[in-house]
Design a protein around this motif. Structure first.
Motif, PDB file in Angstrom:
ATOM      1  N   GLN A  34      69.889   6.836  85.234  1.00 43.33           N
ATOM      2  CA  GLN A  34      69.300   7.804  84.664  1.00 43.33           C
ATOM      3  C   GLN A  34      69.440   8.941  85.507  1.00 43.33           C
ATOM      4  O   GLN A  34      68.872  10.366  85.318  1.00 43.33           O
ATOM      5  CB  GLN A  34      67.668   7.676  84.628  1.00 43.33           C
ATOM      6  CG  GLN A  34      67.277   6.437  83.653  1.00 43.33           C
ATOM      7  CD  GLN A  34      67.818   6.566  82.529  1.00 43.33           C
ATOM      8  OE1 GLN A  34      67.228   7.390  81.917  1.00 43.33           O
ATOM      9  NE2 GLN A  34      68.664   5.623  81.877  1.00 43.33           N
ATOM     10  N   ARG A  56      70.416  16.592  80.432  1.00 44.26           N
ATOM     11  CA  ARG A  56      69.576  16.526  79.459  1.00 44.26           C
ATOM     12  C   ARG A  56      69.130  18.031  78.907  1.00 44.26           C
ATOM     13  O   ARG A  56      68.577  18.768  79.836  1.00 44.26           O
ATOM     14  CB  ARG A  56      68.259  15.723  79.295  1.00 44.26           C
ATOM     15  CG  ARG A  56      67.453  15.758  78.176  1.00 44.26           C
ATOM     16  CD  ARG A  56      66.531  14.643  78.321  1.00 44.26           C
ATOM     17  NE  ARG A  56      65.755  14.245  77.161  1.00 44.26           N
ATOM     18  CZ  ARG A  56      65.976  13.719  76.308  1.00 44.26           C
ATOM     19  NH1 ARG A  56      67.246  13.047  76.334  1.00 44.26           N
ATOM     20  NH2 ARG A  56      65.312  13.490  74.939  1.00 44.26           N
ATOM     21  N   ASP A  84      66.314  11.336  69.873  1.00 51.91           N
ATOM     22  CA  ASP A  84      66.879  11.695  71.212  1.00 51.91           C
ATOM     23  C   ASP A  84      68.419  11.241  70.862  1.00 51.91           C
ATOM     24  O   ASP A  84      68.796  10.107  70.378  1.00 51.91           O
ATOM     25  CB  ASP A  84      66.254  10.745  72.437  1.00 51.91           C
ATOM     26  CG  ASP A  84      64.994  11.254  72.462  1.00 51.91           C
ATOM     27  OD1 ASP A  84      64.892  12.303  73.005  1.00 51.91           O
ATOM     28  OD2 ASP A  84      64.022  10.595  71.685  1.00 51.91           O
ATOM     29  N   THR A  88      71.536  13.725  75.875  1.00 45.71           N
ATOM     30  CA  THR A  88      71.720  13.452  77.469  1.00 45.71           C
ATOM     31  C   THR A  88      73.138  13.012  77.667  1.00 45.71           C
ATOM     32  O   THR A  88      73.451  11.909  77.157  1.00 45.71           O
ATOM     33  CB  THR A  88      70.781  12.441  78.071  1.00 45.71           C
ATOM     34  OG1 THR A  88      69.486  12.840  77.634  1.00 45.71           O
ATOM     35  CG2 THR A  88      71.059  12.189  79.328  1.00 45.71           C
ATOM     36  N   THR A 131      62.726  10.697  75.709  1.00 47.88           N
ATOM     37  CA  THR A 131      63.579  10.049  76.893  1.00 47.88           C
ATOM     38  C   THR A 131      64.983  10.081  76.510  1.00 47.88           C
ATOM     39  O   THR A 131      65.327   9.728  75.345  1.00 47.88           O
ATOM     40  CB  THR A 131      62.937   8.960  77.699  1.00 47.88           C
ATOM     41  OG1 THR A 131      62.956   7.855  76.543  1.00 47.88           O
ATOM     42  CG2 THR A 131      61.654   9.075  77.960  1.00 47.88           C
ATOM     43  N   SER A 132      66.134   9.891  77.428  1.00 50.88           N
ATOM     44  CA  SER A 132      67.267   9.719  77.143  1.00 50.88           C
ATOM     45  C   SER A 132      67.414   8.182  76.404  1.00 50.88           C
ATOM     46  O   SER A 132      66.662   7.306  76.851  1.00 50.88           O
ATOM     47  CB  SER A 132      67.973   9.426  78.688  1.00 50.88           C
ATOM     48  OG  SER A 132      69.257   9.076  78.404  1.00 50.88           O
ATOM     49  N   ASP A 163      67.226   5.125  78.645  1.00 52.77           N
ATOM     50  CA  ASP A 163      65.864   4.821  79.696  1.00 52.77           C
ATOM     51  C   ASP A 163      65.846   3.359  79.062  1.00 52.77           C
ATOM     52  O   ASP A 163      65.344   3.146  78.011  1.00 52.77           O
ATOM     53  CB  ASP A 163      64.838   5.770  79.220  1.00 52.77           C
ATOM     54  CG  ASP A 163      63.394   5.486  79.767  1.00 52.77           C
ATOM     55  OD1 ASP A 163      63.399   4.530  80.230  1.00 52.77           O
ATOM     56  OD2 ASP A 163      62.556   6.372  79.820  1.00 52.77           O
TER      57      ASP A 163
END
Length: 245
Positions: A29, A34, A134, A149, A182-183, A186
């Motif tokens: 991460q 991002r 995402d 991301t 979130t990416s 994740d």
């Protein structure tokens, strides 16, 4: 509380193994870039083969009712059969009170087909309606409207067949057992590890996946440039019999 170097290494290796066990890439991460990006809309495609639909075709009342009322974009994945890895992906956009079919692509899903009760390692894609919030991948942002991301953490392991190395060049997270916002890589799984996770739309290698849905690079680029958070996109996915039930 201080964590020893040994324990910290165990945590990292465990997270990496969990993410790779589904369709996810690496769990790195740290290097992700991002950002939100609002690109110009892509050129309007040629005339839609089906227009002015009152509902998403091939989807029965049970799943149709699960499509949020504010959703104006739906990615529909029509699996060929319960145990088949072959499917078709279609993008629908809502204008006023009716839906238009935008584009359609050949695709693949879990190599063992579909399930309404997905678990880690079953090699089946989960049936249901899920939000799309995402995106990311190894490649630079192609003009995505979803938060994107870019990270080398998406790269497929080099012990995989070479035909699979570009699977995660472009990725859209399917919000199954993950934290929105979130990416895609994740590794957090709110419902527990046994429920699986890292279920993505990603680039196709010509055969079934570990649970994701895969399509051509051109298809992924089009979806990334078209799916708009302001239109609350969702994916409706499953084999045709369960979609229609």
């Amino acid at each position: 509380m201080r964590i020893s170097g040994t324990l910290r290494s165990v945590f990292v290796v465990t997270a990496l193994a969990v993410t790779l066990s589904s369709c996810g890439g690496g769990a790195d991460q740290g290097g992700g870039d991002r950002h939100d990006r609002r690109a110009k809309a892509p050129e309007k495609p040629s005339a839609s083969p089906t227009e002015n639909l009152e509902r998403i075709p091939g989807v029965g009342d049970r799943l149709q009712k699960q499509i949020p009322g504010d959703s104006r974009q739906v990615v529909a994945v029509y699996g060929k059969g319960e145990d088949s890895a072959q499917s078709e992906v279609a993008l629908f956009s809502k204008h006023g009170a009716t839906w238009d079919r935008d584009r359609t692509w050949s695709a693949h899903n879990g190599k063992k087909g579909w399930t309404a009760d997905h678990h880690e390692g079953d090699k089946r894609s989960p049936v249901g309606v899920f939000t799309l919030t995402d995106a990311g991948g190894v490649l630079a942002d192609p003009g995505a409207k979803l938060p994107y991301t870019r990270s080398s953490g998406f790269a497929a392991p080099r012990y995989w067949p070479k035909t699979h190395w570009n699977d995660f060049d472009l990725v859209i997270a399917i919000d199954y057992n993950r934290v929105k916002g979130t990416s895609p890589n994740d590794p957090t799984r709110p419902e527990g590890q046994s429920k699986g996770g890292s279920i993505w739309l990603h680039m196709d290698h010509g055969s079934g996946t570990s649970g994701c849905v895969s399509l051509s690079k051109q298809g992924m680029e089009y979806l990334l440039r078209t799916l708009d958070p302001a239109r609350h996109p969702v994916i409706v996915m499953g084999d045709r019999d369960r979609l229609e039930s």
